[in-house]
Scaffold this motif. Structure first.
Motif, PDB file in Angstrom:
ATOM      1  N   LEU A   9       0.610  -1.500  -0.135  1.00  0.00           N
ATOM      2  CA  LEU A   9      -0.103   0.185  -0.043  1.00  0.00           C
ATOM      3  C   LEU A   9       0.607   1.232   0.442  1.00  0.00           C
ATOM      4  CD1 LEU A   9      -2.642  -1.259   2.373  1.00  0.00           C
ATOM      5  CD2 LEU A   9      -2.416  -1.174  -0.392  1.00  0.00           C
ATOM      6  N   LYS A  10       1.516   1.061   1.062  1.00  0.00           N
ATOM      7  CA  LYS A  10       3.183   2.255   1.093  1.00  0.00           C
ATOM      8  C   LYS A  10       3.299   2.693  -0.581  1.00  0.00           C
ATOM      9  CE  LYS A  10       2.330   3.446   5.204  1.00  0.00           C
ATOM     10  NZ  LYS A  10       1.299   5.020   5.252  1.00  0.00           N
ATOM     11  N   LEU A  11       4.148   1.374  -1.631  1.00  0.00           N
ATOM     12  CA  LEU A  11       4.566   1.676  -2.629  1.00  0.00           C
ATOM     13  C   LEU A  11       3.378   2.494  -3.338  1.00  0.00           C
ATOM     14  CD1 LEU A  11       7.147  -0.974  -2.649  1.00  0.00           C
ATOM     15  CD2 LEU A  11       7.568   1.257  -2.677  1.00  0.00           C
ATOM     16  N   LEU A  12       2.536   1.659  -3.121  1.00  0.00           N
ATOM     17  CA  LEU A  12       1.445   2.245  -4.621  1.00  0.00           C
ATOM     18  C   LEU A  12       0.913   3.518  -4.239  1.00  0.00           C
ATOM     19  CD1 LEU A  12      -1.107  -1.021  -4.111  1.00  0.00           C
ATOM     20  CD2 LEU A  12       0.240   0.188  -6.314  1.00  0.00           C
ATOM     21  N   ASP A  13       0.827   4.036  -3.564  1.00  0.00           N
ATOM     22  CA  ASP A  13       0.326   5.001  -2.403  1.00  0.00           C
ATOM     23  C   ASP A  13       1.228   6.548  -3.372  1.00  0.00           C
ATOM     24  OD1 ASP A  13      -2.241   5.102  -1.310  1.00  0.00           O
ATOM     25  OD2 ASP A  13      -1.802   4.584   0.767  1.00  0.00           O
ATOM     26  N   HIS A  14       2.690   6.275  -2.568  1.00  0.00           N
ATOM     27  CA  HIS A  14       4.202   6.675  -3.513  1.00  0.00           C
ATOM     28  C   HIS A  14       4.267   6.874  -4.771  1.00  0.00           C
ATOM     29  CE1 HIS A  14       8.112   8.652  -2.710  1.00  0.00           C
ATOM     30  NE2 HIS A  14       8.409   7.736  -3.792  1.00  0.00           N
ATOM     31  N   VAL A  15       3.957   5.589  -5.667  1.00  0.00           N
ATOM     32  CA  VAL A  15       4.254   5.833  -7.009  1.00  0.00           C
ATOM     33  C   VAL A  15       3.002   6.662  -7.607  1.00  0.00           C
ATOM     34  CG1 VAL A  15       5.109   4.423  -8.885  1.00  0.00           C
ATOM     35  CG2 VAL A  15       6.042   4.378  -6.306  1.00  0.00           C
ATOM     36  N   LEU A  16       1.892   5.488  -7.305  1.00  0.00           N
ATOM     37  CA  LEU A  16       0.804   5.815  -8.233  1.00  0.00           C
ATOM     38  C   LEU A  16      -0.094   7.106  -6.798  1.00  0.00           C
ATOM     39  CD1 LEU A  16      -0.170   2.907  -9.715  1.00  0.00           C
ATOM     40  CD2 LEU A  16       1.130   4.980 -10.687  1.00  0.00           C
ATOM     41  N   SER A  18      -0.953  10.076  -4.194  1.00  0.00           N
ATOM     42  CA  SER A  18      -1.036  11.082  -3.264  1.00  0.00           C
ATOM     43  C   SER A  18      -0.021  11.013  -2.246  1.00  0.00           C
ATOM     44  CB  SER A  18      -1.771  12.285  -3.371  1.00  0.00           C
ATOM     45  OG  SER A  18      -3.149  11.672  -2.050  1.00  0.00           O
ATOM     46  N   THR A  19       0.245  10.082  -1.476  1.00  0.00           N
ATOM     47  CA  THR A  19       0.908  10.319  -0.261  1.00  0.00           C
ATOM     48  C   THR A  19       2.560   9.808  -0.596  1.00  0.00           C
ATOM     49  OG1 THR A  19      -1.031   9.035   0.874  1.00  0.00           O
ATOM     50  CG2 THR A  19       0.831   9.119   1.611  1.00  0.00           C
ATOM     51  N   SER A  20       3.202  10.232  -0.345  1.00  0.00           N
ATOM     52  CA  SER A  20       5.021  10.046   0.054  1.00  0.00           C
ATOM     53  C   SER A  20       5.107   9.293   0.880  1.00  0.00           C
ATOM     54  CB  SER A  20       5.602  10.900  -0.769  1.00  0.00           C
ATOM     55  OG  SER A  20       5.710  11.421   1.245  1.00  0.00           O
ATOM     56  N   TYR A  21       6.464   8.240   0.690  1.00  0.00           N
ATOM     57  CA  TYR A  21       6.842   7.263   1.688  1.00  0.00           C
ATOM     58  C   TYR A  21       8.196   7.251   1.532  1.00  0.00           C
ATOM     59  CZ  TYR A  21       8.453   2.468   2.944  1.00  0.00           C
ATOM     60  OH  TYR A  21       8.679   1.530   4.652  1.00  0.00           O
ATOM     61  N   SER A  22       8.244   8.035   3.123  1.00  0.00           N
ATOM     62  CA  SER A  22       9.970   7.997   3.676  1.00  0.00           C
ATOM     63  C   SER A  22      10.676   6.680   3.560  1.00  0.00           C
ATOM     64  CB  SER A  22       9.453   9.034   4.791  1.00  0.00           C
ATOM     65  OG  SER A  22       9.632   9.880   4.311  1.00  0.00           O
ATOM     66  N   GLN A  23      11.466   6.438   3.082  1.00  0.00           N
ATOM     67  CA  GLN A  23      12.021   5.158   3.640  1.00  0.00           C
ATOM     68  C   GLN A  23      12.962   4.672   4.108  1.00  0.00           C
ATOM     69  OE1 GLN A  23      16.458   5.776   1.444  1.00  0.00           O
ATOM     70  NE2 GLN A  23      17.353   3.485   1.565  1.00  0.00           N
ATOM     71  N   PRO A  24      12.454   3.865   5.267  1.00  0.00           N
ATOM     72  CA  PRO A  24      13.173   3.468   6.705  1.00  0.00           C
ATOM     73  C   PRO A  24      14.416   3.859   7.296  1.00  0.00           C
ATOM     74  CG  PRO A  24      12.110   1.712   6.065  1.00  0.00           C
ATOM     75  CD  PRO A  24      12.329   2.625   4.658  1.00  0.00           C
ATOM     76  N   SER A  25      14.428   4.770   8.146  1.00  0.00           N
ATOM     77  CA  SER A  25      15.644   5.179   8.230  1.00  0.00           C
ATOM     78  C   SER A  25      17.104   3.915   8.741  1.00  0.00           C
ATOM     79  CB  SER A  25      16.281   5.571   9.767  1.00  0.00           C
ATOM     80  OG  SER A  25      15.438   4.696  10.792  1.00  0.00           O
ATOM     81  N   ALA A  26      16.876   2.559   8.672  1.00  0.00           N
ATOM     82  CA  ALA A  26      17.155   1.156   9.587  1.00  0.00           C
ATOM     83  C   ALA A  26      16.315  -0.018   9.158  1.00  0.00           C
ATOM     84  CB  ALA A  26      17.384   1.127  10.823  1.00  0.00           C
TER      85      ALA A  26
END
Length: 127
Positions: A9-16, A18-26
């Motif tokens: 869901l995070k990848l779909l929202d980020h790519v397609l 309107s919601t960005s997904y921040s890379q985890p710090s670790a």
């Protein structure tokens, strides 16, 4: 290896969407004697000296990315059972399951054993 429902869901929202997904710090690798599922159900090991360990990855190429350093778990202070599966999480405890899969072979971990994952042996791919 499978992506979790959370990550899909995070990848779909980020790519397609309107919601960005921040890379985890670790990223942390968790162990299990059975499969994790896409919805993060399953049973992670606990007790007997077990804790998740930090894992790092190189650069993606040809649709996959591999771990780029060895991961060594602490010495087992009791039996962990037959470790057969792993999950990749965005936190050292709790957090969100990102990917999950099975090792090529299970390994029974008893008191005094140390489980190691060799550099390059854990690969995530997308097709």
């Amino acid at each position: 290896m499978s992506a979790s429902n959370y990550l899909e869901l995070k990848l779909l929202d980020h790519v397609l969407g309107s919601t960005s997904y921040s890379q985890p710090s670790a990223i942390y690798v968790a162990l299990s004697t059975g499969s994790f599922a896409d919805d993060n159900s399953g049973t992670e090991l606990s007790g007997s000296g077990y804790s998740r360990k930090l894992i790092t990855f190189g650069t993606a190429s040809s649709g996959s990315i591999a771990s780029n350093s060895a991961v060594e778990f602490d010495t087992a202070t009791g039996s962990w059972g037959s470790v057969s599966h792993f999950g990749l999480f965005d936190a050292s405890s709790g957090g969100n399951l990102l990917y999950h899969g099975a090792f090529s072979a299970s390994k029974t971990i008893e008191t005094g054993d140390i489980l190691k994952i060799a550099s390059g042996s854990l690969t995530v791919s997308l097709d």
